[in-house]
Design an enzyme around this catalytic site. Structure first.
Site, PDB file in Angstrom:
ATOM      1  N   GLY A 106       0.813  -1.218   0.000  1.00 27.71           N
ATOM      2  CA  GLY A 106       0.000   0.000   0.000  1.00 27.71           C
ATOM      3  C   GLY A 106       0.841   1.261   0.000  1.00 27.71           C
ATOM      4  O   GLY A 106       1.993   1.243   0.459  1.00 27.71           O
ATOM      5  N   GLU A 153       6.237   2.352  -5.722  1.00 27.50           N
ATOM      6  CA  GLU A 153       4.981   2.462  -6.475  1.00 27.50           C
ATOM      7  C   GLU A 153       4.545   3.919  -6.674  1.00 27.50           C
ATOM      8  O   GLU A 153       3.489   4.177  -7.248  1.00 27.50           O
ATOM      9  CB  GLU A 153       3.870   1.660  -5.782  1.00 27.50           C
ATOM     10  CG  GLU A 153       4.041   0.170  -6.004  1.00 27.50           C
ATOM     11  CD  GLU A 153       2.902  -0.654  -5.431  1.00 27.50           C
ATOM     12  OE1 GLU A 153       2.247  -1.371  -6.175  1.00 27.50           O
ATOM     13  OE2 GLU A 153       2.671  -0.595  -4.213  1.00 27.50           O
ATOM     14  N   HIS A 174      -4.454  -3.235  -1.057  1.00 23.44           N
ATOM     15  CA  HIS A 174      -4.840  -4.561  -1.558  1.00 23.44           C
ATOM     16  C   HIS A 174      -6.044  -5.105  -0.778  1.00 23.44           C
ATOM     17  O   HIS A 174      -5.930  -6.147  -0.130  1.00 23.44           O
ATOM     18  CB  HIS A 174      -3.665  -5.539  -1.417  1.00 23.44           C
ATOM     19  CG  HIS A 174      -2.352  -5.012  -1.904  1.00 23.44           C
ATOM     20  ND1 HIS A 174      -1.149  -5.283  -1.293  1.00 23.44           N
ATOM     21  CD2 HIS A 174      -2.048  -4.205  -2.953  1.00 23.44           C
ATOM     22  CE1 HIS A 174      -0.162  -4.687  -1.942  1.00 23.44           C
ATOM     23  NE2 HIS A 174      -0.685  -4.007  -2.942  1.00 23.44           N
TER      24      HIS A 174
HETATM   25 ZN   LIG Z   1       0.616  -2.805  -4.400  1.00 26.22          ZN
END
Ligand SMILES: [Zn+2]
Length: 351
Positions: A106, A153, A174
Site C-alpha cells: 500500500g 509504487e 490490496h
Molecule cells: Zn501494491
C-alpha cells in the site's frame, strides 16, 4: 534601527507556522509585503491562520520542484505540512486496521504544490508510520526531502497526477474482496447499491510488474473517466479531487460493495438491481459532485448492463410451494430432444 519586513520575510514566517499579524508595531513593511497583509485581511482568506486544516493553511506560495532546496526543506518541515503528514499516517492506520494492506503493501500520496508530492516511504507497514517517515518527491519520482526512501509504487501515483490535473491525492492498497475481482478480471456489476454508483467509477488495468512505469501508464490511461482502478492480479488505486480522506473513502466504498455483492450472489436468489431510470438519478448527483463517470450522457437503455457479470455457484433454494414442486423438476421435452441430437452428432462424428 527599525526592522524592514519584505514579502519574502512574511512567506518565510508562514512557512514556519508563525502568525504574520504579530509583527512588531514599529516594523517597516515593503509595498508588496503591505499588499500581501491587506489580502490576508480579506474575509474568507484562510492563508495566514496557522493550525487550521492542512489544505487551507498551506503557505501562500508553496514551493515548486524548481524552488531552492532550503525553501523545499522549510516547507517540508513546516506545521501545515506536518498536518498533512499526520493525515497520511492516520489513513495508513485505517488501511491496516481494515486489513486493506499486508506486509509493507500500500501507499498514499498528496499533491502539495506545483510538481511536488508528499508520499509514504518504502518498506514500512502503513499501520505504524510516523510523520518523520514521509517523503517529498517531484513528479518524476526524484526524492526531494525525507530520510526514508520513497515507495517504488510512487510512479503510478505520479502518472495519475500528471494525467489527471484534478487529482490532489491517491491511495493504493490490496483490499481482499476488491482484489478478488481484480484477480478474476471481473468488473464489479452495477445498479445494486447507490453509494457505489455515486462515489466510485471503476475500471480494470491489465497486470504489469508493480512499480514499473508501464504499470503506471496503464492506470493513467483510465483516470480521465474513472477514479477507482482495479489493477489486475494486484490491488486497487483511487484518486480524489477533494483530498486524501476522500480517496480513502472510495476504497471503503468499493471494498464494502464487492463484499456485499459476493455475499448476495451466494444467497440462492437472483440479485435484484435498480432500474436504469433510478441509476440515471444517481448519475445526476454524481455529475453535480464533480465525480467522473463514463456513463454520463448514455441513454437509459444503455445503463445497468451487467452482461459480463457471472455470479458464482449458487445453491438453489428448494421450491416448496404446493403443486409445482415436481413440475419444476420435470424434464423439458424440447431440451431433451436437443441434447439427444447433439449426442448423436458427437457419436457419429467420432466413428
Ligand atoms: Zn501494491
Amino acid at each position: 534601527m527599525k526592522q524592514v519586513i519584505s514579502l519574502r520575510d512574511l512567506e518565510e514566517m508562514l512557512r514556519n507556522g508563525k502568525d504574520v499579524r504579530s509583527l512588531p508595531a514599529e516594523a517597516l513593511l515593503t509595498p508588496s509585503a503591505r499588499d500581501f497583509l491587506r489580502e490576508l485581511e480579506t474575509p474568507g482568506n484562510q492563508r495566514a491562520r496557522p493550525g487550521e486544516s492542512a489544505r487551507s493553511s498551506n503557505p501562500a506560495t508553496p514551493p515548486t520542484s524548481r524552488s531552492s532546496k532550503a525553501d523545499i526543506e522549510a516547507f517540508f518541515n513546516s506545521p501545515p505540512t506536518h498536518e498533512l503528514k499526520l493525515q497520511i499516517c492516520d489513513i495508513g492506520r485505517r488501511l491496516w486496521q481494515r486489513a486493506y494492506v499486508d506486509g509493507n503493501g500500500g501507499n498514499i500520496a498528496i499533491r502539495v504544490g506545483e510538481g511536488i508530492v508528499l508520499c509514504t516511504p518504502t518498506l514500512i507497514s502503513k499501520g505504524f508510520m510516523k510523520p518523520e517517515d514521509l517523503c517529498l518527491v517531484d513528479l518524476e519520482g526524484n526524492q526531494l526531502v525525507g530520510t526514508k526512501k520513497r515507495t517504488s509504487e510512487i510512479l503510478m501515483h505520479l502518472q495519475i497526477m500528471k494525467r489527471q490535473p484534478r487529482a490532489v491525492a491517491s491511495v493504493h492498497c490490496h483490499p481482499p474482496y476488491s482484489t478478488a475481482f481484480a484477480v478474476a478480471g471481473v468488473e464489479p456489476p452495477t445498479c445494486m447499491i447507490p453509494e457505489f454508483e455515486v462515489f466510485a467509477s471503476v475500471a480494470i488495468a491489465p497486470y504489469r510488474t508493480p512499480g514499473t512505469p508501464e504499470m503506471g501508464q496503464l492506470v493513467a490511461d483510465l483516470v480521465d473517466k474513472h477514479n477507482t482502478i482495479l489493477m489486475a492480479n494486484h490491488g486497487v488505486v483511487t484518486w480524489s479531487h477533494n483530498g486524501v480522506e476522500d480517496a480513502y473513502f472510495k476504497m471503503e466504498i468499493l471494498e464494502a460493495y464487492c463484499r456485499t455483492v459476493l455475499v448476495a450472489s451466494q444467497l440462492g436468489k437472483p440479485v435484484q438491481t435498480m432500474t436504469p431510470a433510478q441509476l440515471q438519478d444517481l448519475l445526476k448527483i454524481k455529475q453535480n459532485l464533480g465525480i467522473p463517470d463514463p456513463r454520463f450522457g448514455l441513454k437509459e437503455c444503455e445503463l445497468c448492463d451487467n452482461a459480463e457479470w457471472r455470479p458464482g455457484v449458487t445453491c438453489a433454494v428448494p421450491d416448496n410451494s404446493a403443486g409445482n414442486g415436481s413440475a419444476a423438476a420435470a424434464p423439458d421435452p424440447e431440451a431433451e430432444a436437443l441434447v439427444k441430437a447433439i449426442t448423436d452428432q458427437i457419436i457419429s462424428g467420432g466413428r
